[in-house]
Structure formats: C-alpha cells, structure tokens
Write an enzyme that holds these catalytic residues in place. Structure first.
Site, PDB file in Angstrom:
ATOM      1  N   PRO A 116       0.790  -1.238   0.000  1.00  0.00           N
ATOM      2  CA  PRO A 116       0.000   0.000   0.000  1.00  0.00           C
ATOM      3  C   PRO A 116       0.820   1.285   0.000  1.00  0.00           C
ATOM      4  O   PRO A 116       0.253   2.365   0.103  1.00  0.00           O
ATOM      5  CB  PRO A 116      -0.792  -0.121   1.300  1.00  0.00           C
ATOM      6  N   LYS A 119       6.856   1.942   1.417  1.00  0.00           N
ATOM      7  CA  LYS A 119       8.201   2.206   0.902  1.00  0.00           C
ATOM      8  C   LYS A 119       8.159   3.256  -0.209  1.00  0.00           C
ATOM      9  O   LYS A 119       9.104   4.017  -0.375  1.00  0.00           O
ATOM     10  CB  LYS A 119       8.855   0.899   0.464  1.00  0.00           C
ATOM     11  N   ARG A 142      -5.405  -2.843  -4.269  1.00  0.00           N
ATOM     12  CA  ARG A 142      -4.303  -2.318  -3.464  1.00  0.00           C
ATOM     13  C   ARG A 142      -3.678  -1.069  -4.098  1.00  0.00           C
ATOM     14  O   ARG A 142      -3.108  -0.235  -3.387  1.00  0.00           O
ATOM     15  CB  ARG A 142      -3.250  -3.394  -3.233  1.00  0.00           C
ATOM     16  N   ASP A 182      10.120  -5.243  -3.378  1.00  0.00           N
ATOM     17  CA  ASP A 182       9.680  -5.628  -2.029  1.00  0.00           C
ATOM     18  C   ASP A 182       8.685  -6.764  -2.252  1.00  0.00           C
ATOM     19  O   ASP A 182       7.483  -6.547  -2.353  1.00  0.00           O
ATOM     20  CB  ASP A 182       9.047  -4.414  -1.338  1.00  0.00           C
ATOM     21  N   CYS A 235       9.784  -9.995   3.998  1.00  0.00           N
ATOM     22  CA  CYS A 235       9.591 -10.008   5.451  1.00  0.00           C
ATOM     23  C   CYS A 235       9.427 -11.463   5.878  1.00  0.00           C
ATOM     24  O   CYS A 235       8.487 -11.807   6.573  1.00  0.00           O
ATOM     25  CB  CYS A 235       8.410  -9.136   5.854  1.00  0.00           C
TER      26      CYS A 235
HETATM   27  N1  SAM Z   1       6.172  -2.366  -0.664  1.00  0.00           N
HETATM   28  C1  SAM Z   1       4.889  -2.365  -0.007  1.00  0.00           C
HETATM   29  C2  SAM Z   1       4.913  -1.364   1.120  1.00  0.00           C
HETATM   30  O1  SAM Z   1       5.988  -1.044   1.634  1.00  0.00           O
HETATM   31  O2  SAM Z   1       3.845  -0.861   1.483  1.00  0.00           O
HETATM   32  C3  SAM Z   1       4.489  -3.750   0.448  1.00  0.00           C
HETATM   33  C4  SAM Z   1       4.512  -4.749  -0.674  1.00  0.00           C
HETATM   34  S1  SAM Z   1       3.915  -6.343  -0.255  1.00  0.00           S
HETATM   35  C5  SAM Z   1       5.235  -7.001   0.633  1.00  0.00           C
HETATM   36  C6  SAM Z   1       4.007  -7.169  -1.775  1.00  0.00           C
HETATM   37  C7  SAM Z   1       3.112  -6.630  -2.862  1.00  0.00           C
HETATM   38  O3  SAM Z   1       3.411  -7.340  -4.058  1.00  0.00           O
HETATM   39  C8  SAM Z   1       1.619  -6.791  -2.645  1.00  0.00           C
HETATM   40  O4  SAM Z   1       1.018  -5.529  -2.637  1.00  0.00           O
HETATM   41  C9  SAM Z   1       1.145  -7.595  -3.852  1.00  0.00           C
HETATM   42  O5  SAM Z   1      -0.097  -7.163  -4.351  1.00  0.00           O
HETATM   43  C10 SAM Z   1       2.252  -7.336  -4.848  1.00  0.00           C
HETATM   44  N2  SAM Z   1       2.425  -8.359  -5.893  1.00  0.00           N
HETATM   45  C11 SAM Z   1       2.203  -9.689  -5.842  1.00  0.00           C
HETATM   46  N3  SAM Z   1       2.525 -10.271  -7.010  1.00  0.00           N
HETATM   47  C12 SAM Z   1       2.986  -9.281  -7.810  1.00  0.00           C
HETATM   48  C13 SAM Z   1       3.475  -9.237  -9.152  1.00  0.00           C
HETATM   49  N4  SAM Z   1       3.555 -10.331  -9.891  1.00  0.00           N
HETATM   50  N5  SAM Z   1       3.831  -8.053  -9.656  1.00  0.00           N
HETATM   51  C14 SAM Z   1       3.748  -6.924  -8.910  1.00  0.00           C
HETATM   52  N6  SAM Z   1       3.294  -6.905  -7.651  1.00  0.00           N
HETATM   53  C15 SAM Z   1       2.921  -8.070  -7.111  1.00  0.00           C
END
Ligand code: SAM
Length: 507
Positions: A116, A119, A142, A182, A235
């Site tokens: 969300p 970062k 999201r 991330d 994480c």
């Molecule tokens: N960086 C974010 C923050 O600091 O608020 C948190 C990110 S969270 C760990 C991982 C994110 O990766 C999720 O929002 C998810 O929707 C996204 N995600 C999952 N598969 C993905 C893909 N193939 N390409 C891009 N984003 C993806």
C-alpha cells in the site's frame, strides 16, 4: 507465548538456527514494535519529534532517517496530523530496504511491488520532489490504497501503475537508477505483528512465493540501468525466498553483483550455508553473505531480509559500468523519441479550446485560488482529469495507469474541481485563501469528518500569511491543520462547505 506458531515452521527454524533458536522463539513472546516515519516532504524528523503530540516519546529507529519507535496506545492513525500527511505508520524493520536503496533527488526509481505504499512514500521523501517515482502493484484494489497514500503524503512526482511486471519491461528497459523489489512472500517475519499471517502461511507452500520472486527479480533486473542499484527485500526467514533467489540471479546475470551491507544495529549477515540450490557456482553462493537479515531477537524490529545489487554493465560482461552519477544516453534518448507520440495524448494539444478544455479550466481555477502557482513538470489532460506529470515519464500508452502524475483535479461542465491530492501537495502559502484550525480544536476533527462549519472570520487569511489583506470570504479555500493542508472548502453564505471527498473522510 502470545503467537501460536505452526509446528513445521518451528521445526525448520530450530534446524536452521541451532543454538540461537531459543532466543528466536522467545522473541515471539515479546511485544511487537510500532513505528512511524515522519514525512520529510512536510516537516523534518527532529522538528516533528519535538512537537509530537503523543504521550510516549518518539525514539529514533537507528537505521531510518526520520523513523521513530512509538507506542501503540497513542493510536497515531487517529490523530489529525496523520490526516495532514505528517507521518506514515510503518513497522521499523520495513524502513530498512529504502535506506539501503540510496535514493537521491533526481533519480528515476521503480517500486515494483509498491502497495500500500509504505516504501513508496519513503522513496518519495528521499527524492525531495525531484526525479520520478514509478509505483506499481499487480493487485488492483491495493493500487487504490497506494495512490491514496502517495497523495496523503503530498507526493507530486509519482506515476502509479497497476501492471504485470512483464508489460513494464518494453517501456522501461534499462530506464531506472534505482529499483525496489519488495516481494510478495510467506510473511514469517510478520507472525508477531499480524497473526493472520500464520494462517496464510499454512495455506500456501513456499513454491507459491519463490516462483513469483524469481520472475520479479529477472524482470526488475531488465529495467535497471547499468551502474544502478536494485534492492530485493522480503519479510520472511525462509532461505528459499531470500539467499537462494539472490544466488540464482547472480548465476543468471553476470552483470549483477552484491553490494555488501555493513552490519550495524544488530543486523546479521545473509547465510550462504543455507543455500540448498545445486549446480550454482560457489562464488555466487558465497556472495549472499553480503546481504542482510534483521532478526527479531537481535534488532528492535520484525523479521526482514534485504539484498543490495548493482548492475555493473549493460552487456553482462561483469566489468565496471556506468558510474553512479547519471543514466547513460540510451534510455534518456529513447524517452525523448517517445515525446512526439505523447504530445497527442497530452492536454497541451487541447489548450485554448474554450470552456470544455480541462487545462483551461485548471488555469482559470489556478488564477483565482492559487495565484502565481506553477505545478512541477508538464500539464497532461486524461479525459476530464488534469495531471502535472514529471518530465521524465516515457509513453505509457497501453499500460494500466492509476495516476499519470500529480492529480490536480477534474473539469466538470467547464468548471474545475480541485482534487484532494492537489490540496495535500500544496503548501499553505500557495493559496489565495486559507482557513486554519488547530489539531486540538474540535473543528479540526469536524472538518476531517466532512462536516460543514460556520465561517469564523479570524480563521481566514491569505496563504502567504501576515501582511496580506483578509481575502474575500467566497470561493475555494485551502483548509489547514496546524499550518498543513488537509483539503478544500468552498466559502459561501458565511459557511465553510466541506469539499473533502467521501473516501478521504475520517470515519
Ligand atoms: N512495498 C509495499 C509497502 O511497503 O507498502 C508492500 C509490498 S507487499 C510485501 C508485496 C506486494 O506485491 C503486494 O502488494 C502484492 O499485491 C504485490 N504483488 C504480488 N505479485 C505481484 C506481481 N507479480 N507483480 C507486482 N506486484 C505483485
């Protein structure tokens, strides 16, 4: 023990950690750490710490600029300063990856899995409004939270995308100075913060994550310029999602190297001895010792992993590439060629088209409500929406774009309705009329909740403050709390008519 850990998880961690396992396990009985990061686009960390309204003193997170430990009992998400974008609530360890990314003003930065937006808002603070942030996430819902958080923080130089990363590569090949991955992960490091992560962990095998992580790293590598830095973070604790992914990328891409992370703050090194992959050159496995693990029993934060990688050359020869001063000619030239194609989609072509032209409507609004104000970048009209787009953005044609830049507002029947994002990205002095409330006055919360208020003349002043004449009590006013913009109001018939969009109201 407050968190019920799955047995296969504890068995695995006992095997990996050996004599350290007892301390690790004990950390799950300790309270989780809470943190907030002051938004340095609005106020510097120390100034905020000194005026902090919270009972528990803010204590610096040693690895993060303007990051502080805070108490949960103060509920910082419920304070008017949160709605003024003065800080972002962020788990302390989660502040580390962006610190390692070494973002400087003027960089082009990609946050590939951004929602969300914790970062992304941190990256934007480091860019100080210069350069470009491309914040992308695959999950559509999201990306709405992502756009909103960037807007709440007053970010003016970001584009928000909702794309499959493979569709980004043709547009952004070798384009970015910095890339953050991330990655989605099994979330073992968040078990203490969020117990629902335990149930999710039980549902999915680790391969669900490793496949997508492998793909994301490969694609991210394509979009980094030679000489640029890529940070990969998770994480979670599992080596399959951490060291193994990095060793594998190094084996595939000889033009990438690990930039060792100095071990401070109780951080621990990555573990080559946990890499179980066969057929990989030992050199690549050993290199992961330069990556970093944040353990909850060694540092004050939840579990995290991060690796810093440098792309050394364009051709994969492994020789030193572009020094870290500016991008090579290639991507900039490519962006320049896309310019002509973009102009047609840009609002500039529609300027002077009369009352229906969104950019003309913006200008009329600007002249009346924000005299002398020039947004950064170039004006772009997309349908009825007007954006200020950073100059560096290449042609986004064909991509799912959530925000084309800083959303200034929307032309409705020839009149301009300013956006919440515009209010949040302004300074109080930019406005012809401002209305001031104190964070501890009941009117501040009433305004944030969307209520209409009586207009009290002593609250109204010209944006630039002293010396100016009291402005006419009619038209748009920028509403400020403790001097920071929180939204718009229309002044009419002695009333402050609340223009905060329903989705932004304090509930
Ligand atoms: N960086 C974010 C923050 O600091 O608020 C948190 C990110 S969270 C760990 C991982 C994110 O990766 C999720 O929002 C998810 O929707 C996204 N995600 C999952 N598969 C993905 C893909 N193939 N390409 C891009 N984003 C993806």
């Amino acid at each position: 023990m407050t968190v019920r850990l799955p047995e296969p998880f504890t068995r695995r961690m006992r095997e990996l950690l050996g004599g350290e396992f007892g301390e690790f396990l004990a950390s799950f009985g300790e309270p989780r750490r809470h943190g907030l990061r002051v938004n340095t686009l609005k106020i510097d960390g120390e100034s905020y710490r000194q005026r902090s309204p919270f009972r528990a003193a803010l204590r610096p997170v040693p690895w993060a600029e303007a990051g502080y430990y805070c108490g949960d009992e103060d509920r910082p998400g419920k304070h008017p300063h949160y709605h003024a974008g003065l800080y972002y609530i962020q788990e302390p360890s989660a502040m580390a990856p962006v610190e390692l990314l070494d973002v400087r003003p003027g960089h082009r930065v990609l946050d590939l899995c951004a929602a969300p937006g914790g970062k992304s808002t941190q990256i934007a603070a480091k860019l100080k409004g210069q350069g470009l942030l491309v914040a992308n996430d695959l999950a559509r819902e999201r990306t709405k939270a992502l756009a909103r958080n960037l807007e709440l923080a007053g970010v003016r130089n970001a584009v928000v995308l909702n794309e499959e990363p493979e569709r980004l590569v043709p547009v952004f090949q070798g384009f970015f100075d910095r890339v953050l991955v991330d990655a989605p992960c099994s979330g073992e490091g968040m078990f203490r913060k969020d117990e629902s992560m335990v149930a999710a962990w039980m549902r999915h095998p680790v391969t669900r994550w490793t496949e997508v992580q492998r793909k994301l790293l490969r694609l991210a590598a394509e979009m980094l310029r030679p000489g640029g830095l890529l940070v990969y973070s998770t994480c979670t604790f599992s080596p399959e999602e951490n060291e193994e992914r990095i060793a594998e990328l190094l084996a595939e891409r000889p033009d990438f190297e690990v930039v060792p992370v100095p071990l401070r703050y109780g951080w621990a090194p990555g573990r080559p001895d946990w890499v179980g992959l066969g057929g990989i050159d030992r050199r690549h496995v050993e290199a992961v010792a330069g990556t970093v693990r944040i353990w909850p029993h060694r540092a004050e934060g939840e579990g995290h992993y991060a690796a810093v990688l440098r792309r050394t050359s364009a051709g994969g020869s492994g020789t030193a590439g572009e020094p870290d001063g500016g991008p090579p000619d290639g991507p900039r030239a490519a962006a320049g060629q896309a310019e002509a194609g973009r102009a047609a989609r840009r609002g500039k072509g529609r300027e002077g088209g009369g009352g229906a032209d969104p950019i003309a409507a913006w200008r009329a609004f600007r002249d009346e409500a924000l005299p002398g104000f020039e947004p950064p970048g170039r004006l772009v009209a997309v349908g009825d929406h007007v954006y200020a787009q950073p100059e560096d953005v290449p042609d986004l044609g064909g991509l799912r774009v959530v925000r084309h830049g800083w959303l200034l507002g929307e032309a409705r029947r020839g009149r301009f309705a300013p956006s919440q994002a515009l209010a949040m990205g302004l300074e109080a002095r930019d406005a012809a009329r401002r209305l001031d409330y104190g964070a501890d006055e009941p009117e501040a919360v009433k305004y944030l909740k969307g209520e209409t208020l009586p207009l009290e003349p002593h609250r109204l002043s010209p944006g630039s403050g002293e010396g100016g004449r009291t402005p006419e009590a009619a038209g748009y006013a920028l509403v400020c709390i403790d001097g920071y913009p929180v939204g718009w109001a229309k002044l009419r018939d002695g009333l402050v008519i609340n223009e905060r969009a329903p989705g932004w109201r304090w509930r």
